[in-house]
Design a protein around this motif. Structure first.
Motif, short mmCIF file in Angstrom:
data_model
loop_
_atom_site.label_atom_id
_atom_site.label_comp_id
_atom_site.label_asym_id
_atom_site.label_seq_id
_atom_site.Cartn_x
_atom_site.Cartn_y
_atom_site.Cartn_z
N TYR A 175 24.66 28.83 -52.79
CA TYR A 175 25.80 28.20 -53.46
C TYR A 175 25.71 26.69 -53.36
O TYR A 175 25.95 25.97 -54.32
N SER A 176 25.32 26.20 -52.19
CA SER A 176 25.25 24.75 -51.98
C SER A 176 24.25 24.10 -52.93
O SER A 176 24.46 22.96 -53.36
N ASN A 177 23.17 24.80 -53.28
CA ASN A 177 22.20 24.24 -54.23
C ASN A 177 22.85 24.00 -55.58
O ASN A 177 22.66 22.95 -56.19
N LEU A 178 23.59 24.99 -56.07
CA LEU A 178 24.26 24.83 -57.37
C LEU A 178 25.35 23.76 -57.29
O LEU A 178 25.53 23.00 -58.24
N MET A 179 26.05 23.69 -56.17
CA MET A 179 27.07 22.67 -56.01
C MET A 179 26.45 21.27 -56.03
O MET A 179 27.03 20.34 -56.59
N GLU A 180 25.25 21.13 -55.46
CA GLU A 180 24.56 19.84 -55.47
C GLU A 180 24.13 19.45 -56.87
O GLU A 180 24.41 18.34 -57.32
N TYR A 240 28.96 18.31 -57.38
CA TYR A 240 30.11 18.45 -56.48
C TYR A 240 29.78 17.98 -55.07
O TYR A 240 30.64 17.54 -54.34
N LEU A 241 28.52 18.11 -54.68
CA LEU A 241 28.07 17.67 -53.36
C LEU A 241 26.99 16.61 -53.53
O LEU A 241 26.20 16.70 -54.46
N GLU A 242 26.97 15.65 -52.62
CA GLU A 242 25.90 14.66 -52.67
C GLU A 242 24.62 15.28 -52.15
O GLU A 242 24.63 16.02 -51.18
N GLN A 243 23.53 14.95 -52.82
CA GLN A 243 22.23 15.42 -52.36
C GLN A 243 21.76 14.51 -51.24
O GLN A 243 21.76 13.29 -51.40
N PRO A 244 21.39 15.09 -50.10
CA PRO A 244 20.93 14.25 -48.99
C PRO A 244 19.64 13.53 -49.35
O PRO A 244 18.79 14.09 -50.03
#
Length: 132
Positions: free
Chosen positions: A59-64, A68-72
């Motif tokens: 899920y975090s991959n799609l959010m990135e 929605y999420l910053e990519q580190p």
């Protein structure tokens, strides 16, 4: 590469048609098609959750990729990061689960646990015989 291109590439990499992804995720094929063609805005986190399940992608991959999420940054990523180990038996017992969009009942989860127990018990017995 924008979100829509990445979504299409992820789907194709998994070998799914739009209809197959729709069946697996519960998101309509028309909506997926419109997203991939750039005719829709970035989907909500709820839709991304469904798509992540359908694509079997974190899920975090799609959010990135949806923004929605910053990519580190590479410098922020720890080279020594070790994923936490998950106790599969506890995970099966303690979570509401689905498989290809089908909700698993307690009985389903119990059968999965039994099958895994048998599978690993056989492997353990094989290893013990080779050690002797």
């Amino acid at each position: 590469m924008n979100f829509y291109e990445q979504l299409r590439d992820m789907r194709k990499l998994k070998g799914f048609t739009i209809r197959e992804l729709a069946d697996r995720s519960g998101v309509s094929s028309a909506y997926i098609s419109q997203m991939e063609n750039g005719n829709r805005g970035v989907p909500s986190p709820d839709v991304l959750m469904k798509l992540s399940e359908g694509l079997n992608t974190p899920y975090s991959n799609l959010m990135e990729i949806a923004g929605y999420l910053e990519q580190p940054q590479d410098s922020e990523r720890s080279k020594d990061y070790v994923k936490p180990r998950v106790n599969l038996r506890r995970f099966l017992r303690d979570n509401e689960l689905s498989f290809d969009g089908v909700e698993l009942t307690e009985q389903d989860k119990e059968w999965i646990e039994r099958m895994l127990t048998v599978l690993f018990w056989k492997d353990k017995k094989k290893d013990e015989k080779t050690e002797v």
